[in-house]
Design a protein around this motif. Structure first.
Motif, PDB file in Angstrom:
ATOM      1  N   THR A 132       0.705  -1.636   0.105  1.00 25.80           N
ATOM      2  CA  THR A 132       0.381  -0.171   0.142  1.00 25.80           C
ATOM      3  C   THR A 132       1.023   0.487   0.183  1.00 25.80           C
ATOM      4  O   THR A 132       0.069   2.395  -0.272  1.00 25.80           O
ATOM      5  CB  THR A 132      -1.028  -0.237   1.497  1.00 25.80           C
ATOM      6  OG1 THR A 132      -0.058  -0.065   2.295  1.00 25.80           O
ATOM      7  CG2 THR A 132      -2.034  -0.806   1.520  1.00 25.80           C
ATOM      8  N   THR A 188       2.935   4.230  -0.742  1.00 21.76           N
ATOM      9  CA  THR A 188       2.540   4.860  -2.463  1.00 21.76           C
ATOM     10  C   THR A 188       3.383   6.267  -2.231  1.00 21.76           C
ATOM     11  O   THR A 188       4.079   6.547  -0.414  1.00 21.76           O
ATOM     12  CB  THR A 188       1.430   5.552  -3.112  1.00 21.76           C
ATOM     13  OG1 THR A 188       1.074   6.187  -0.890  1.00 21.76           O
ATOM     14  CG2 THR A 188       0.057   4.531  -2.974  1.00 21.76           C
ATOM     15  N   SER A 201       4.677  10.385  -3.935  1.00 26.77           N
ATOM     16  CA  SER A 201       3.547  11.322  -4.708  1.00 26.77           C
ATOM     17  C   SER A 201       4.986  11.719  -5.949  1.00 26.77           C
ATOM     18  O   SER A 201       5.878  12.900  -4.843  1.00 26.77           O
ATOM     19  CB  SER A 201       2.796  12.550  -3.880  1.00 26.77           C
ATOM     20  OG  SER A 201       3.913  12.958  -3.012  1.00 26.77           O
ATOM     21  N   ASP A 204       2.109   7.462  -7.255  1.00 25.47           N
ATOM     22  CA  ASP A 204       2.635   5.993  -7.495  1.00 25.47           C
ATOM     23  C   ASP A 204       2.757   5.274  -6.102  1.00 25.47           C
ATOM     24  O   ASP A 204       2.371   5.314  -5.148  1.00 25.47           O
ATOM     25  CB  ASP A 204       4.140   7.029  -7.883  1.00 25.47           C
ATOM     26  CG  ASP A 204       4.368   5.981  -9.283  1.00 25.47           C
ATOM     27  OD1 ASP A 204       3.323   5.486  -9.522  1.00 25.47           O
ATOM     28  OD2 ASP A 204       5.817   6.256  -9.251  1.00 25.47           O
ATOM     29  N   ARG A 205       2.876   4.221  -6.629  1.00 23.84           N
ATOM     30  CA  ARG A 205       2.603   2.845  -5.760  1.00 23.84           C
ATOM     31  C   ARG A 205       3.769   2.067  -5.859  1.00 23.84           C
ATOM     32  O   ARG A 205       4.637   2.161  -7.373  1.00 23.84           O
ATOM     33  CB  ARG A 205       1.625   2.228  -6.437  1.00 23.84           C
ATOM     34  CG  ARG A 205       1.583   1.289  -7.385  1.00 23.84           C
ATOM     35  CD  ARG A 205      -0.183   0.599  -7.253  1.00 23.84           C
ATOM     36  NE  ARG A 205       0.375  -0.726  -8.648  1.00 23.84           N
ATOM     37  CZ  ARG A 205       0.017  -1.701  -8.620  1.00 23.84           C
ATOM     38  NH1 ARG A 205       0.485  -2.381  -7.962  1.00 23.84           N
ATOM     39  NH2 ARG A 205       0.079  -2.306 -10.320  1.00 23.84           N
ATOM     40  N   ARG A 264       9.290   1.618  -7.469  1.00 23.59           N
ATOM     41  CA  ARG A 264       8.055   2.684  -8.062  1.00 23.59           C
ATOM     42  C   ARG A 264       7.631   2.262  -9.468  1.00 23.59           C
ATOM     43  O   ARG A 264       8.284   2.049 -10.092  1.00 23.59           O
ATOM     44  CB  ARG A 264       8.725   3.956  -8.003  1.00 23.59           C
ATOM     45  CG  ARG A 264       8.067   4.794  -7.262  1.00 23.59           C
ATOM     46  CD  ARG A 264       8.762   6.399  -7.072  1.00 23.59           C
ATOM     47  NE  ARG A 264       8.714   7.066  -7.682  1.00 23.59           N
ATOM     48  CZ  ARG A 264      10.058   7.352  -8.628  1.00 23.59           C
ATOM     49  NH1 ARG A 264      11.097   7.573  -7.870  1.00 23.59           N
ATOM     50  NH2 ARG A 264       9.884   8.035  -9.924  1.00 23.59           N
ATOM     51  N   LYS A 309      -3.355  -5.020  -8.206  1.00 23.46           N
ATOM     52  CA  LYS A 309      -3.475  -5.134  -6.325  1.00 23.46           C
ATOM     53  C   LYS A 309      -4.376  -6.279  -5.582  1.00 23.46           C
ATOM     54  O   LYS A 309      -3.430  -6.865  -4.242  1.00 23.46           O
ATOM     55  CB  LYS A 309      -4.069  -3.723  -5.855  1.00 23.46           C
ATOM     56  CG  LYS A 309      -2.985  -3.002  -4.545  1.00 23.46           C
ATOM     57  CD  LYS A 309      -3.581  -1.392  -4.473  1.00 23.46           C
ATOM     58  CE  LYS A 309      -2.789  -0.827  -3.291  1.00 23.46           C
ATOM     59  NZ  LYS A 309      -2.759   0.464  -2.798  1.00 23.46           N
TER      60      LYS A 309
END
Lengths: 190, 191
Positions: free
Chosen positions: A29, A31, A33, A41-42, A56, B95
């Protein structure tokens, strides 16, 4: 470079879960920015040759423009898949797993150097440890000022380790930051 | 196909040649050249139509539409995958599926850990019980020894009496030596 298959993902998560416990979810989860894009972005897992990278997504997408055999590395290397399909964590994964560690062992000043030279952790060198750790569980090794030094597997449960003599091994070393020097010429070659 | 392309290219070349020198003038020429690319544009369309025709049979119609009698649907033991299934690796990049795998792994690990802790706790209990039992046994043994010691201590008075007896025994020894002396007297020696 490609995403992981389902069996590879399972093997990787099983290994990571040894050290992190429940908070492994944070890895998925997390992330970040980026200034250019509106959506945050994850992080994703990518496999290049046999090594797995935590990277990333935008960077992974950019890396598709590099030929497979020219691409040496991207993101953070977590470890590699052996030819038998097992996963081996590298010391480079320490920064990823250390914040989410489940069991921790704090090593006293006099135990830091023996550990960094590749030794196991003996009871005499331990300053503190997480209570209620079972046998053969993954643990992160930290110095007394909370700097991660490496990780390993507990040799005894905490209850049993209490009765151990000072020279008895409490934690088997898996990786330590001394490898950055000792394995300098093989750590980043593929 | 190839000759048509060549034609199109030639037409375009002709257009350029015709337009470049007379940029200022004749729109009529441009009109003439206008329709020329149109047929070339039309040409790919039939080719796409042929592509549609080239689709594999299972894409063009389903087995139900063919109205053929039903065959034995049993899949042979050697064939695990249906013919239309995806070949190669199944990548996990979204996900949801990743979370699903993680939940599965976590449940397994938690279970393992839980059982490990339970086992450790049980072993600890068993060890504790054994230790208590051993302590109890040692205590009872010690008590027994103490009792015996006490007994012996009490019995030691008798011993002292026996010591007194021993002293009397000593007297007896003297008597015995005296007796010996007497017996020596009776002895006959040859030298």
């Amino acid at each position: 470079m490609r995403p992981l298959t389902d069996t590879e993902t399972k093997t990787l998560f099983e290994k990571l879960a040894n050290y992190t416990g429940r908070s492994l979810n944070n890895l998925l989860t997390d992330t970040v920015s980026t200034p250019g894009s509106k959506t945050p972005d994850r992080y994703v897992f990518r496999i290049q040759k046999d090594r797995v990278y935590y990277v990333r997504e935008s960077l992974a997408n950019l890396a598709t423009s590099v030929a497979r055999d020219s691409l040496l590395s991207l993101g953070t290397c977590l470890g590699k898949f052996t030819k038998t399909g097992k996963f081996r964590l590298h010391i480079t994964a320490l920064d990823v797993i250390a914040p989410h560690a489940r069991y921790k062992v704090w090593v006293k000043q006099n135990g830091e150097m023996p550990f960094l030279y590749g030794g196991h952790v003996v009871k005499a060198h331990i300053g503190r440890w997480s209570e209620d750790a079972p046998e053969h569980a993954g643990a992160i090794v930290l110095s007394m000022n909370d700097t991660p030094l490496g990780f390993g597997v507990t040799a005894r449960s905490t209850a049993e380790a209490r009765k151990l003599d000072p020279t008895g091994i409490v934690l088997f070393r898996q990786a330590d930051v001394g490898e950055y020097l000792r394995e300098e010429d093989t750590l980043f070659t593929t | 196909m190839a000759p048509s392309k060549v034609k199109a290219g030639a037409a375009k070349g002709a257009n350029k040649r015709s337009t470049k020198p007379s940029q200022s003038g004749s729109s009529s020429k441009a009109k003439k050249t206008g329709p020329k690319p149109a047929p070339t544009q039309h040409k790919p369309k039939p080719s796409t139509a042929t592509d549609k025709k080239r689709k594999p049979p299972h894409m063009r119609y389903t087995e139900k539409e063919l109205k053929i009698p039903q065959l034995n649907g049993i899949r042979p033991a050697g064939v695990q995958k249906p013919p239309n299934a995806k070949k190669g690796k199944n990548f996990v990049d979204d996900k949801e599926s990743m979370n699903a795998i993680m939940a599965m792994v976590m449940a397994e690990k938690e279970g393992n850990l839980e059982s490990k802790m339970m086992r450790a706790r049980q072993m600890e209990e068993v060890r504790e019980a054994k230790r208590l039992e051993a302590e109890k046994r040692a205590q009872s043994k010690k008590d027994g020894l103490e009792g015996r010691k006490e007994e012996l201590k009490k019995g030691s008075k008798k011993r002292r009496k026996s010591d007194g007896d021993a002293s009397t025994d000593g007297g007896a020894k003297e008597d015995a030596s005296a007796k010996k002396m007497k017996t020596q007297r009776k002895r006959v020696s040859f030298g």
